[in-house]
Write a protein that holds these residues in place. Structure first.
Motif, PDB file in Angstrom:
ATOM      1  N   PHE A 135       0.740  -1.195  -0.111  1.00  0.00           N
ATOM      2  CA  PHE A 135      -0.012   0.080   0.003  1.00  0.00           C
ATOM      3  C   PHE A 135       0.952   1.175  -0.120  1.00  0.00           C
ATOM      4  N   ARG A 136       1.858   1.442   0.812  1.00  0.00           N
ATOM      5  CA  ARG A 136       2.854   2.438   0.838  1.00  0.00           C
ATOM      6  C   ARG A 136       3.352   2.433  -0.571  1.00  0.00           C
ATOM      7  N   LYS A 151       2.979   5.947  -3.301  1.00  0.00           N
ATOM      8  CA  LYS A 151       4.253   6.402  -3.850  1.00  0.00           C
ATOM      9  C   LYS A 151       4.401   6.448  -5.507  1.00  0.00           C
ATOM     10  N   GLY A 152       3.669   5.583  -6.023  1.00  0.00           N
ATOM     11  CA  GLY A 152       3.694   5.869  -7.316  1.00  0.00           C
ATOM     12  C   GLY A 152       4.288   4.542  -8.161  1.00  0.00           C
ATOM     13  N   LEU A 153       4.709   3.570  -7.420  1.00  0.00           N
ATOM     14  CA  LEU A 153       5.486   2.492  -7.914  1.00  0.00           C
ATOM     15  C   LEU A 153       4.380   1.407  -8.680  1.00  0.00           C
ATOM     16  N   PRO A 154       4.938   0.927  -9.711  1.00  0.00           N
ATOM     17  CA  PRO A 154       3.883  -0.111 -10.616  1.00  0.00           C
ATOM     18  C   PRO A 154       3.659  -1.151  -9.720  1.00  0.00           C
ATOM     19  N   ILE A 197       5.941  -3.508  -7.072  1.00  0.00           N
ATOM     20  CA  ILE A 197       5.760  -3.739  -5.865  1.00  0.00           C
ATOM     21  C   ILE A 197       5.673  -5.219  -5.240  1.00  0.00           C
ATOM     22  N   ALA A 198       5.236  -6.043  -6.255  1.00  0.00           N
ATOM     23  CA  ALA A 198       5.082  -7.654  -6.267  1.00  0.00           C
ATOM     24  C   ALA A 198       6.586  -7.948  -5.987  1.00  0.00           C
ATOM     25  N   ALA A 222      -2.264  -7.060  -7.038  1.00  0.00           N
ATOM     26  CA  ALA A 222      -3.031  -6.305  -7.760  1.00  0.00           C
ATOM     27  C   ALA A 222      -4.688  -6.402  -7.059  1.00  0.00           C
ATOM     28  N   SER A 223      -4.761  -7.575  -6.358  1.00  0.00           N
ATOM     29  CA  SER A 223      -6.281  -7.870  -5.771  1.00  0.00           C
ATOM     30  C   SER A 223      -6.103  -6.850  -4.313  1.00  0.00           C
ATOM     31  N   TRP A 224      -4.825  -6.804  -3.684  1.00  0.00           N
ATOM     32  CA  TRP A 224      -4.695  -5.986  -2.553  1.00  0.00           C
ATOM     33  C   TRP A 224      -4.940  -4.376  -2.778  1.00  0.00           C
ATOM     34  N   ILE A 225      -4.225  -4.153  -4.071  1.00  0.00           N
ATOM     35  CA  ILE A 225      -4.337  -2.667  -4.424  1.00  0.00           C
ATOM     36  C   ILE A 225      -5.898  -2.359  -4.767  1.00  0.00           C
ATOM     37  N   GLN A 226      -6.464  -3.056  -5.456  1.00  0.00           N
ATOM     38  CA  GLN A 226      -7.735  -2.976  -5.969  1.00  0.00           C
ATOM     39  C   GLN A 226      -8.664  -2.677  -4.756  1.00  0.00           C
TER      40      GLN A 226
END
Length: 78
Positions: A42-43, A47-50, A54-55, A66-70
């Motif tokens: 999330f952090r 900060k704008g990372l793809p 992040i993965a 992607a599911s977490w971010i959604q």
């Protein structure tokens, strides 16, 4: 003969309890690691990372991240 069977039964119960405790601890650690990875994801997203980066950082597959971010909470609701 009954004493022997009782001791065997009691030992089996003890082993079962020990295994259950060990597995519970392992699952708790796994869940804690996953929660920590999610917070970091999330952090990094804020900060704008793809998602792919992040993965890689949190060592999870892209679809999970992607599911977490959604479903990421708004603001500081981590």
């Amino acid at each position: 003969m009954n004493e022997v069977l009782d001791r065997i039964e009691n030992r089996g119960i003890e082993i079962g309890i020990e295994r259950g405790i060990k597995r519970g601890i392992e699952r708790g650690i796994e869940q804690g690691d996953r929660n920590r990875a999610k917070k970091v994801a999330f952090r990094l997203k804020r900060k704008g990372l793809p998602i792919e980066d992040i993965a890689d950082v949190v060592e999870m597959d892209i679809s999970t991240v992607a599911s977490w971010i959604q479903n990421m909470p708004e603001g500081d609701g981590i």
